[in-house]
Design a protein around this motif. Sequence first.
Motif, mmCIF file in Angstrom:
data_model
loop_
_atom_site.group_PDB
_atom_site.id
_atom_site.type_symbol
_atom_site.label_atom_id
_atom_site.label_comp_id
_atom_site.label_asym_id
_atom_site.label_seq_id
_atom_site.Cartn_x
_atom_site.Cartn_y
_atom_site.Cartn_z
ATOM 1 N N ASP A 39 6.136 9.394 -6.673
ATOM 2 C CA ASP A 39 5.866 9.200 -7.704
ATOM 3 C C ASP A 39 6.587 10.647 -8.782
ATOM 4 N N ARG A 64 6.098 6.399 -17.600
ATOM 5 C CA ARG A 64 5.808 6.227 -16.895
ATOM 6 C C ARG A 64 4.338 7.717 -17.836
ATOM 7 N N TYR A 124 -4.623 -1.776 -15.207
ATOM 8 C CA TYR A 124 -4.741 -0.143 -15.061
ATOM 9 C C TYR A 124 -4.667 0.730 -16.049
ATOM 10 N N TYR A 125 -6.212 1.903 -16.198
ATOM 11 C CA TYR A 125 -5.852 2.598 -17.038
ATOM 12 C C TYR A 125 -5.172 4.286 -16.645
ATOM 13 N N TYR A 126 -3.801 4.898 -16.100
ATOM 14 C CA TYR A 126 -3.423 6.152 -15.633
ATOM 15 C C TYR A 126 -3.431 7.133 -15.302
ATOM 16 N N ARG A 169 -0.830 8.979 -19.533
ATOM 17 C CA ARG A 169 -0.233 8.070 -18.870
ATOM 18 C C ARG A 169 -0.019 7.000 -19.494
ATOM 19 N N TYR A 179 4.234 -2.044 -19.425
ATOM 20 C CA TYR A 179 2.766 -1.160 -19.026
ATOM 21 C C TYR A 179 3.200 -0.711 -20.880
ATOM 22 N N MET A 217 -8.673 8.011 -14.191
ATOM 23 C CA MET A 217 -7.676 6.526 -13.579
ATOM 24 C C MET A 217 -9.029 5.827 -13.252
ATOM 25 N N LEU A 267 -8.645 1.717 -12.354
ATOM 26 C CA LEU A 267 -7.882 -0.120 -11.908
ATOM 27 C C LEU A 267 -9.379 -0.960 -12.502
ATOM 28 N N SER A 280 -5.475 10.717 -11.025
ATOM 29 C CA SER A 280 -4.823 10.013 -11.359
ATOM 30 C C SER A 280 -3.976 10.011 -10.258
ATOM 31 N N LEU A 281 -3.457 8.586 -9.957
ATOM 32 C CA LEU A 281 -3.007 8.411 -8.696
ATOM 33 C C LEU A 281 -3.125 9.018 -7.467
ATOM 34 N N TYR A 331 -5.834 8.074 -4.699
ATOM 35 C CA TYR A 331 -6.647 7.139 -4.410
ATOM 36 C C TYR A 331 -8.612 7.053 -3.964
#
Length: 387
Positions: free
Chosen positions: A37, A47, A79-81, A85, A103, A268, A270, A289-290, A292
């Motif tokens: 990342d 990104r 995804y909405y990051y 982002r 993207y 974020m 999903l 964000s990023l 989980y």
Amino acid sequence: MITFKKGILFAHRWLGFISGLVVFIVSITGCIFCFQDEIQDAIHHYRHVDNLYKPYLPPSVLKAEGLKGYPGATASYMYYYGADRPAGVLVNLPKDKGMLYVYLNPYTGKVTHTENPMHNFFIIVEYIHLYLLLPPKIGGLVVGISVIIFVVLMITGIILWWPKRKTDRKRSLTIKWNGRWRRVNYDLHNVLGFYATGVALILAITGLSIAFDWMREGIYTTANLGKAYPQEKAVLKSDSVLRGKTNTRFVIDKAFEAAQTGSPRAEMFLLFDDASASGTIGISAYAQSLHYYKSDEYAFEKYTGKMLKKTSHAQKSPGMKMNNMNYDLHVGQVLGLTGKIIAFLASLICASLPITGFIIWLGKRKKGKSKKGKEVAHRRVVKQMGV
């Protein structure tokens, strides 16, 4: 005791031969992937987007933009990051032509980058890490079995390393850098192996959880102390009778709005729109964000947008929380940058163990041959002298 140690050494050596190459590949690819990342953020401008401090465009709009130019393609994942982002649409091309990742700027809908995931260096590294670039079922099994063997190797290694006397402990915990290179290699294998074992076991167990359902279920059951949580296992369905009777184009927008309202601090999101007739719209709202681990889970009726279920992070069972944490534990990011550095170093040490172990074996083999040769020569001289 000596016989026991010899048996442990024999098992350690041959299990190392069996799994060594796979352990090296999996460990070195794990090292590379740890900071994927951070590296991709540094080298790929797409990104990041400017935070316009206004609502995102609805998912139906972004999905339509992502599918433009790909007739017959479908998209189930989005995804909405994060606020600074992009959004991402996973496009499945028709006739099994693969997939593309599109993207988009979540505020303007402009496509900022289109990528074939299988051409991304880190995705390739991930597939080597998970499957050795073999078919997933075969590669996953090979990697999984090798990791199980590696867990046994760590346990047998600790037994072999364990100092016999208290006075040996200091020597067993330090590397004799001023010794001969064979001694340094021996210490690198034993001492570094000892220090890395705790983290390596966590990486191995979380990796097995990715590879095998039984491990994931075992972690779930263990963390829950055997207590059942049937609501977490319930399979929700949409009313397929409504199929074709309602306009479903904007249902996902309604669902996304409800998830944003229910999880206002989430960074974020999903979105998964199950294409089957009785499928549902699932939305995961992640706290960071990023990352989980901490997430709220939503399920919506795909024909009406009615919320069928909401499970906040606080409502989840300990087992579900552990499974949600699995990826963040595996790459070390559960502890932020410090955790990633620890995971990186532990993976690097794990990659070195098959190499240093093989050098130890090779040295003992040559030493054994040399000793045997001297004994044969000595007997020959004795015989010639008539003694």
